[in-house]
Scaffold this active site. Structure first.
Site, mmCIF file in Angstrom:
data_model
loop_
_atom_site.group_PDB
_atom_site.id
_atom_site.type_symbol
_atom_site.label_atom_id
_atom_site.label_comp_id
_atom_site.label_asym_id
_atom_site.label_seq_id
_atom_site.Cartn_x
_atom_site.Cartn_y
_atom_site.Cartn_z
ATOM 1 N N GLU A 53 0.823 -1.217 0.000
ATOM 2 C CA GLU A 53 0.000 0.000 0.000
ATOM 3 C C GLU A 53 0.854 1.262 0.000
ATOM 4 O O GLU A 53 0.551 2.210 -0.701
ATOM 5 C CB GLU A 53 -0.954 0.014 1.197
ATOM 6 C CG GLU A 53 -2.119 -0.943 1.079
ATOM 7 C CD GLU A 53 -3.174 -0.534 0.063
ATOM 8 O OE1 GLU A 53 -3.037 0.512 -0.603
ATOM 9 O OE2 GLU A 53 -4.154 -1.285 -0.078
ATOM 10 N N ASP A 71 -6.565 7.995 -0.463
ATOM 11 C CA ASP A 71 -6.040 7.015 0.481
ATOM 12 C C ASP A 71 -4.871 7.656 1.219
ATOM 13 O O ASP A 71 -4.042 8.317 0.593
ATOM 14 C CB ASP A 71 -5.557 5.761 -0.249
ATOM 15 C CG ASP A 71 -6.655 5.090 -1.050
ATOM 16 O OD1 ASP A 71 -7.819 5.148 -0.623
ATOM 17 O OD2 ASP A 71 -6.343 4.502 -2.101
#
Length: 148
Positions: A53, A71
């Site tokens: 991520e 995000d």
């Protein structure tokens, strides 16, 4: 005159970069903060998730034009559902925090919010990167030789 300007630019770049954890340092930190085995998710799976991520970077952000959400942080927690960035339409803020808290070098709030995310019915599958890179894989390499 050039030296103060150069120093200022250098300090700015350090501020923007944030903390990039070393692999074993992050593993120890996540264990200390109670993620190892939380909701049945191994520490190695959390480490794999964080690697894919954010590459262990606390300041990582990624804008999603389709949903107009972003995000944030080491776990890339989304502003549509989990935090408030003041600009995502119809944000839910289920973690009850500003998204900026997810970008701090102290990842305590990011871990607390990740625990909230994984407590939902989707569990760890809420993260696309986990499904793409960690699910059904040998993730032991992410904690190997870390003493955790």
């Amino acid at each position: 005159m050039k030296a103060p300007l150069l120093l200022g630019l250098l300090l700015l770049s350090v501020t923007v970069q944030g903390k990039v954890f070393e692999r074993c340092d992050l593993a120890r930190t996540l264990k200390r903060l109670g993620l190892a085995g939380f909701k049945g998710v191994s520490l190695a799976n959390w480490m794999c998730l964080a690697k894919w991520e954010s590459d262990y970077n606390t300041k990582a952000t990624n804008y999603n034009p389709g949903s107009r959400s972003t995000d944030y942080g080491i776990f890339q927690i989304n502003s549509r559902y989990w935090c408030n960035d003041g600009k995502t339409p119809r944000a839910v803020n289920s973690c009850h925090i500003p998204c900026s808290d997810l970008l701090k070098d102290d990842i305590t709030q990011a871990v607390a919010c990740a625990k909230r995310v994984v407590s939902d019915p989707n569990g760890i599958r809420a993260w696309v990167a986990w499904r793409a890179h960690c699910e059904n894989q040998d993730v032991s390499q992410y904690v190997r030789n870390c003493g955790v």
